[in-house]
Design a protein around this motif. Structure first.
Motif, PDB file in Angstrom:
ATOM      1  N   MET A   1      -7.132 -15.241 -12.608  1.00  0.00           N
ATOM      2  CA  MET A   1      -7.469 -16.648 -12.943  1.00  0.00           C
ATOM      3  C   MET A   1      -7.005 -17.059 -13.925  1.00  0.00           C
ATOM      4  O   MET A   1      -8.128 -17.722 -14.628  1.00  0.00           O
ATOM      5  CB  MET A   1      -9.057 -16.615 -12.745  1.00  0.00           C
ATOM      6  CG  MET A   1      -9.390 -15.791 -10.929  1.00  0.00           C
ATOM      7  SD  MET A   1     -11.094 -16.211 -11.064  1.00  0.00           S
ATOM      8  CE  MET A   1     -11.954 -14.683 -11.682  1.00  0.00           C
TER       9      MET A   1
ATOM     10  N   LYS B   1      -8.263 -20.672  -9.067  1.00  0.00           N
ATOM     11  CA  LYS B   1      -8.349 -20.329  -8.092  1.00  0.00           C
ATOM     12  C   LYS B   1      -9.273 -18.567  -7.895  1.00  0.00           C
ATOM     13  O   LYS B   1      -8.895 -17.341  -8.734  1.00  0.00           O
ATOM     14  CB  LYS B   1      -7.030 -19.545  -7.848  1.00  0.00           C
ATOM     15  CG  LYS B   1      -6.560 -18.704  -6.018  1.00  0.00           C
ATOM     16  CD  LYS B   1      -5.044 -17.842  -4.984  1.00  0.00           C
ATOM     17  CE  LYS B   1      -4.812 -17.579  -6.199  1.00  0.00           C
ATOM     18  NZ  LYS B   1      -3.058 -17.521  -5.844  1.00  0.00           N
ATOM     19  N   VAL B   2      -9.995 -18.717  -7.227  1.00  0.00           N
ATOM     20  CA  VAL B   2     -11.000 -17.392  -7.243  1.00  0.00           C
ATOM     21  C   VAL B   2     -10.723 -16.615  -6.149  1.00  0.00           C
ATOM     22  O   VAL B   2     -11.363 -17.387  -4.917  1.00  0.00           O
ATOM     23  CB  VAL B   2     -12.365 -18.016  -7.526  1.00  0.00           C
ATOM     24  CG1 VAL B   2     -13.630 -16.993  -7.236  1.00  0.00           C
ATOM     25  CG2 VAL B   2     -12.611 -18.991  -8.671  1.00  0.00           C
ATOM     26  N   PRO B   3     -10.550 -16.044  -6.257  1.00  0.00           N
ATOM     27  CA  PRO B   3     -10.292 -14.662  -4.280  1.00  0.00           C
ATOM     28  C   PRO B   3     -11.667 -14.428  -4.772  1.00  0.00           C
ATOM     29  O   PRO B   3     -12.688 -14.266  -4.770  1.00  0.00           O
ATOM     30  CB  PRO B   3      -9.309 -13.516  -5.129  1.00  0.00           C
ATOM     31  CG  PRO B   3      -9.899 -13.530  -6.671  1.00  0.00           C
ATOM     32  CD  PRO B   3     -10.084 -14.553  -7.297  1.00  0.00           C
ATOM     33  N   ASN B   4     -11.961 -14.511  -2.789  1.00  0.00           N
ATOM     34  CA  ASN B   4     -12.921 -13.484  -1.960  1.00  0.00           C
ATOM     35  C   ASN B   4     -14.299 -14.444  -2.452  1.00  0.00           C
ATOM     36  O   ASN B   4     -14.967 -13.914  -2.439  1.00  0.00           O
ATOM     37  CB  ASN B   4     -13.120 -12.139  -2.362  1.00  0.00           C
ATOM     38  CG  ASN B   4     -12.147 -11.117  -2.131  1.00  0.00           C
ATOM     39  OD1 ASN B   4     -11.352 -11.457  -1.051  1.00  0.00           O
ATOM     40  ND2 ASN B   4     -11.358 -10.379  -3.326  1.00  0.00           N
TER      41      ASN B   4
ATOM     42  N   ALA C   1     -14.384 -17.850  -1.033  1.00  0.00           N
ATOM     43  CA  ALA C   1     -14.830 -18.918  -0.135  1.00  0.00           C
ATOM     44  C   ALA C   1     -15.891 -19.182   1.041  1.00  0.00           C
ATOM     45  O   ALA C   1     -16.093 -19.337   1.275  1.00  0.00           O
ATOM     46  CB  ALA C   1     -13.275 -19.281   0.990  1.00  0.00           C
TER      47      ALA C   1
ATOM     48  N   TRP D   1     -13.942 -28.886  -5.540  1.00  0.00           N
ATOM     49  CA  TRP D   1     -13.536 -27.537  -5.149  1.00  0.00           C
ATOM     50  C   TRP D   1     -13.254 -27.419  -3.501  1.00  0.00           C
ATOM     51  O   TRP D   1     -13.520 -28.526  -3.216  1.00  0.00           O
ATOM     52  CB  TRP D   1     -15.006 -26.617  -5.738  1.00  0.00           C
ATOM     53  CG  TRP D   1     -15.945 -27.007  -4.727  1.00  0.00           C
ATOM     54  CD1 TRP D   1     -17.020 -27.511  -5.635  1.00  0.00           C
ATOM     55  CD2 TRP D   1     -16.695 -26.889  -3.528  1.00  0.00           C
ATOM     56  NE1 TRP D   1     -18.302 -27.213  -4.831  1.00  0.00           N
ATOM     57  CE2 TRP D   1     -18.520 -27.540  -3.458  1.00  0.00           C
ATOM     58  CE3 TRP D   1     -16.328 -26.584  -2.379  1.00  0.00           C
ATOM     59  CZ2 TRP D   1     -19.112 -27.493  -2.683  1.00  0.00           C
ATOM     60  CZ3 TRP D   1     -17.173 -26.363  -1.189  1.00  0.00           C
ATOM     61  CH2 TRP D   1     -18.326 -26.520  -1.067  1.00  0.00           C
TER      62      TRP D   1
ATOM     63  N   LYS E   1     -12.553 -25.024   0.082  1.00  0.00           N
ATOM     64  CA  LYS E   1     -12.972 -24.142   0.248  1.00  0.00           C
ATOM     65  C   LYS E   1     -11.264 -23.626   0.926  1.00  0.00           C
ATOM     66  O   LYS E   1     -11.477 -23.678   1.754  1.00  0.00           O
ATOM     67  CB  LYS E   1     -13.861 -23.429   1.153  1.00  0.00           C
ATOM     68  CG  LYS E   1     -15.189 -23.211   0.013  1.00  0.00           C
ATOM     69  CD  LYS E   1     -16.690 -22.876   0.389  1.00  0.00           C
ATOM     70  CE  LYS E   1     -17.130 -23.608   1.907  1.00  0.00           C
ATOM     71  NZ  LYS E   1     -18.059 -22.680   2.140  1.00  0.00           N
TER      72      LYS E   1
ATOM     73  N   LEU F   1      -3.488 -26.582  -2.299  1.00  0.00           N
ATOM     74  CA  LEU F   1      -3.509 -25.180  -1.535  1.00  0.00           C
ATOM     75  C   LEU F   1      -1.993 -24.750  -1.595  1.00  0.00           C
ATOM     76  O   LEU F   1      -1.625 -23.001  -2.154  1.00  0.00           O
ATOM     77  CB  LEU F   1      -4.028 -24.375  -0.281  1.00  0.00           C
ATOM     78  CG  LEU F   1      -5.598 -24.801   0.031  1.00  0.00           C
ATOM     79  CD1 LEU F   1      -5.616 -25.311   1.288  1.00  0.00           C
ATOM     80  CD2 LEU F   1      -6.153 -23.848  -0.602  1.00  0.00           C
TER      81      LEU F   1
ATOM     82  N   ALA G   1      -2.817 -19.713  -2.614  1.00  0.00           N
ATOM     83  CA  ALA G   1      -3.846 -19.551  -2.676  1.00  0.00           C
ATOM     84  C   ALA G   1      -3.531 -18.985  -1.360  1.00  0.00           C
ATOM     85  O   ALA G   1      -2.896 -19.275   0.029  1.00  0.00           O
ATOM     86  CB  ALA G   1      -5.023 -20.846  -2.062  1.00  0.00           C
TER      87      ALA G   1
ATOM     88  N   ASP H   1      -9.730 -18.085  -0.546  1.00  0.00           N
ATOM     89  CA  ASP H   1      -9.795 -18.437  -1.991  1.00  0.00           C
ATOM     90  C   ASP H   1     -11.166 -19.313  -2.287  1.00  0.00           C
ATOM     91  O   ASP H   1     -10.466 -19.852  -0.601  1.00  0.00           O
ATOM     92  CB  ASP H   1      -8.595 -18.694  -1.994  1.00  0.00           C
ATOM     93  CG  ASP H   1      -7.844 -17.078  -2.698  1.00  0.00           C
ATOM     94  OD1 ASP H   1      -8.359 -16.616  -2.723  1.00  0.00           O
ATOM     95  OD2 ASP H   1      -5.944 -17.440  -2.730  1.00  0.00           O
TER      96      ASP H   1
ATOM     97  N   LEU I   1     -10.798 -23.048  -4.330  1.00  0.00           N
ATOM     98  CA  LEU I   1      -9.985 -23.776  -5.573  1.00  0.00           C
ATOM     99  C   LEU I   1     -11.052 -24.396  -6.237  1.00  0.00           C
ATOM    100  O   LEU I   1     -12.043 -25.167  -6.074  1.00  0.00           O
ATOM    101  CB  LEU I   1      -9.184 -24.428  -5.390  1.00  0.00           C
ATOM    102  CG  LEU I   1      -8.411 -23.756  -4.596  1.00  0.00           C
ATOM    103  CD1 LEU I   1      -7.152 -24.593  -4.027  1.00  0.00           C
ATOM    104  CD2 LEU I   1      -7.518 -22.542  -5.084  1.00  0.00           C
TER     105      LEU I   1
END
Length: 583
Positions: free
Chosen positions: A293, A320-323, A325, A351, A353, A377, A382, A386, A388
Motif C-alpha cells: 500500500m 490500493k487496499v487488497p481484499n 471491495a 474511493w 470498488k 484501475l 488493480a 481491490d 482504491l
C-alpha cells in the motif's frame, strides 16, 4: 536452606521419593472430599500439593481458612501425579505434604493473578507488586534483564566503554520540556533532569574516549502514551572517527545480534531510504513495511489522461487496499469517519470498488465515470477485490491523512503480523524545520546534528529560502512502524555549530550562556564523531509484539504521568516548600 530445598519449578520424575521443603504463594485451592489440593507458585514455577483435610496447619488462625496468595512453607515427599498436567514442567509429579506452615497471610487479591486476568490497567498499576506475580509481566522483566546483559556484553566486546554521565544538569532550550529540581542551598537556582546524555557523550569523545555506551534513565515532561513514558530507558552510544555508514553498519549488526540471541530470529538486511522518499511513499518517517500500500501520485496521470478535476489542487495521491471491495459503502464511510483526527470531508476523498465480478463502483460517479474508472484501475494495476482510495489537498496534510487511512486499513485487515519484523533506516532527515508558533526555525532533532556535506553551503547564504532543504547527517531505525532508535553524525567544528545556533535564533549572549562550555570544548581538537540512542522499552515491546511499553517496565507511570501505586506526583508540605525557597 531454611525456607526451601528446591524451587517450585525444578522438580520432575527424577526426584520421585525425595523429601523436599518448598515455599511460595497459593495460586489455587481445590477441596475434593477429604483431600485438599493446592497449586503453589514461586518465581520459578508452579507445583501441585495435596494433603488430608484433617491435616493440622501450623500458625493457622481458627477463623481463617487458607486463601489465595497466602505465603506458605511445606515439607513433603515427591510422588507421582495421577492426573498429569502437560502444560507445566512439574505436571507429572506432586507433593504429598507432611507439614505446612503459614509464613504470611494475604488479603483477597483485587484481580485474578492469572494470564487472562480480570484486572483493568488502572487496578493492576495500583497493585503493581501483585501484577508482577503474573507470568506475562515477570517474564517481560526477565527478558529485560537478559537483553540488558546481552547489550553490555556485545558492546563491551566491541570496544565500547560503559560510562555514567550526570542526571542533574542545566535546562537546555532545545527538545521537550524538562523536569526541574530546586536546589536548597541556593535560592532561585535549579537543576534539570537530563532528557538524554547528549552533550556529555560528545564531551567524552572530545576527551579521547573512543566508544561509549550507557543504559540510562532519561526524563521528559511530556504527555505519556502507550509507547512513551515520562521516564524511560535509552541504550545510549557514541563513537569517534566514524561516518554515517560506519554507524549504520555496526548497529545493524548489533540489532541483528540481539534478535538472534534473544529470540532466535534472523533479520533480513535493513532497507535504507531517505526521509523524503519515506514521506512520499508512506506519509510518515516511521513506515510499517509488513504490508504494501505505497502511495501512488496522481497529479501528472490525471493531467495526461484529461481528468482535469484535480489540477487546482496541490497534491492528489491514492492507495490500493487488497481484499476490501466487499465492504458496503456505508461501512467504508463509517470507517473513514471513525479514524481519529482524520477530519476529511466528502470533497477531499473518493474511493473506487473493483468487485469480484469485475464490475466497479465509485463514490463519485459524476467525477469517475466508467471510462475514467477503467483508466484508474489499470494505472493502479488493480485486481478484482481491490478498493482504491484517492485523496487530494495540501501536500503535507494530504500525506498525513492518507497515512492514517493506510494504517486503519491494516488494522481492519489484520495484516500486522507480530512475528514478522521489517527494519528500515530512514536517513537524510531535515536539519531544521519552521515553527509557525514561535516564527523561527527549530532543530528537527537537536542542534548538535551535522548537516550533510553537500548542503553546508546553504548555511552561509544570506537568503533563507534553502534553510528548510538542508539535510541532516542523521538516521532513524524503524521496525514495524515504530521508531526504535535515532542518531546522527555530530558537529565537531565550532564555526558550523555557531552557525546552527544563529539560524535557531540565539543571540551571541544566549549562545555563550547556554552552550559556552561546549563551544569552548570544540576548540580543543574535537574529533569527528557520531552516535545513536535506542529506546530499550520500545525495543522490548517490539520483540514481544506488544504495543504497550508499560508491560516491560517494573513500575511504570500511567498515561497521565502518575504512579497510582505510590500516588505520585504529590504535594509538598509548607515546611518543605520553605526549605526549598519555593514559598
Amino acid at each position: 536452606m531454611f525456607y526451601r530445598t528446591h524451587n517450585c519449578g525444578e522438580l520432575t520424575k527424577k526426584d520421585l521419593g525425595k523429601k523436599v521443603v518448598l515455599s511460595g504463594w497459593i495460586k489455587n485451592i481445590r477441596n475434593l472430599g477429604s483431600l485438599c489440593f493446592l497449586d503453589l507458585r514461586d518465581f520459578f514455577g508452579i507445583i501441585q500439593l495435596f494433603f488430608s483435610k484433617k491435616f493440622i496447619i501450623k500458625n493457622k488462625q481458627d477463623h481463617i481458612e487458607l486463601g489465595k496468595e497466602f505465603l506458605i512453607q511445606v515439607e513433603g515427599e515427591v510422588v507421582k501425579r495421577k492426573s498429569k498436567n502437560k502444560k507445566i514442567p512439574t505436571g507429572e509429579i506432586e507433593i504429598l505434604v507432611s507439614k505446612l506452615e503459614i509464613l504470611n497471610f494475604s488479603l483477597s487479591p483485587p484481580f485474578l493473578i492469572e494470564e487472562k486476568t480480570d484486572g483493568d490497567e488502572e487496578t493492576r498499576m495500583k497493585y503493581r507488586y501483585l501484577d508482577i506475580r503474573r507470568n506475562s509481566i515477570k517474564n517481560n522483566l526477565i527478558l529485560r534483564h537478559n537483553i540488558s546483559l546481552e547489550i553490555r556484553n556485545y558492546l563491551s566486546n566491541n570496544g565500547f566503554l560503559e560510562i555514567e554521565t550526570p542526571i542533574l544538569i542545566n535546562e537546555t532550550p532545545e527538545g521537550a520540556r524538562s523536569f526541574v529540581v530546586p536546589y536548597r542551598n541556593h535560592k532561585g537556582l535549579f537543576y534539570s533532569l537530563h532528557q538524554s546524555p547528549q552533550l556529555f557523550k560528545q564531551l567524552l569523545m572530545i576527551g579521547g574516549i573512543d566508544k561509549y555506551f550507557q543504559i540510562v534513565k532519561c526524563f521528559r515532561d511530556e504527555d505519556a502514551r502507550s509507547d512513551r513514558q515520562i521516564e524511560f530507558t535509552q541504550i545510549d552510544c557514541e563513537m569517534s572517527f566514524v561516518d554515517m555508514n560506519d554507524v549504520l553498519n555496526f548497529f545493524e549488526k548489533f540489532i541483528k545480534h540481539l534478535f538472534k540471541k534473544i529470540k532466535n530470529i534472523q533479520l533480513e538486511p535493513f532497507r535504507c531510504i531517505p526521509y523524503t522518499k519515506s514521506i512520499q511513499c508512506y506519509g510518515t518517517n516511521s513506515p510499517d513495511l509488513r504490508f504494501e500500500m505505497e502511495f501512488i501520485e496522481l497529479n501528472d496521470f490525471f493531467l495526461k489522461k484529461g481528468i482535469f478535476s484535480f489540477q487546482k489542487e496541490k497534491l492528489t495521491i491514492g492507495i490500493k487496499v487488497p481484499n476490501f471491495a466487499h465492504y458496503t459503502c456505508d461501512k467504508i464511510n463509517s470507517i473513514l469517519k471513525g479514524i481519529k483526527e482524520l477530519k476529511i470531508n466528502e470533497k477531499e476523498i473518493f474511493w473506487i470498488k473493483f468487485l469480484p465480478n469485475k464490475k466497479f463502483f465509485s463514490s463519485q460517479k459524476e467525477l469517475f465515470n466508467n471510462e475514467n474508472c477503467k483508466i484508474i484501475l489499470q494505472y493502479f494495476k488493480a485486481v478484482p477485490g481491490d478498493l482504491l482510495f484517492i485523496i487530494h489537498g495540501k501536500r503535507k496534510e494530504t500525506r498525513e491523512k492518507m497515512s492514517k487511512i493506510r494504517l486503519e486499513m491494516t488494522k481492519i485487515l489484520n495484516v500486522k503480523n507480530t512475528k514478522i519484523y521489517k527494519p528500515i533506516w530512514i536517513i537524510d532527515l531535515p536539519l531544521l524545520e519552521w515553527n509557525e508558533k514561535s516564527k523561527k526555525f527549530k532543530s528537527f532533532h537537536h542542534p548538535f546534528t551535522s548537516p550533510v556535506k553537500e548542503d553546508l553551503h546553504f548555511l552561509d547564504e544570506e537568503k533563507k529560502e534553502n534553510i528548510e532543504n538542508i539535510r541532516a547527517n542523521s538516521y532513524e531505525l524503524i521496525i514495524n512502524g515504530v521508531e526504535i532508535g535515532g542518531g546522527s553524525i555530530r558537529i565537531h567544528n565550532k564555526k558550523i555549530q555557531k552557525s546552527i545556533f544563529k539560524h535557531l535564533g540565539y543571540s551571541e549572549k544566549e549562545i555563550e550562556y547556554e552552550f559556552g562550555f561546549f563551544n569552548k570544548a570544540l576548540e580543543y581538537g574535537a574529533p569527528p564523531h557520531g552516535g545513536i540512542a535506542f529506546g530499550l522499552d520500545r525495543l522490548l515491546a517490539i520483540l514481544e509484539g506488544n504495543e504497550n511499553i508499560k508491560n516491560f517496565i517494573a513500575f511504570p507511570k500511567n498515561n497521565s504521568g502518575r504512579d497510582l501505586m505510590i500516588n505520585t506526583p504529590s504535594t509538598l508540605k509548607n515546611e518543605k516548600l520553605k526549605e526549598l525557597n519555593l514559598k
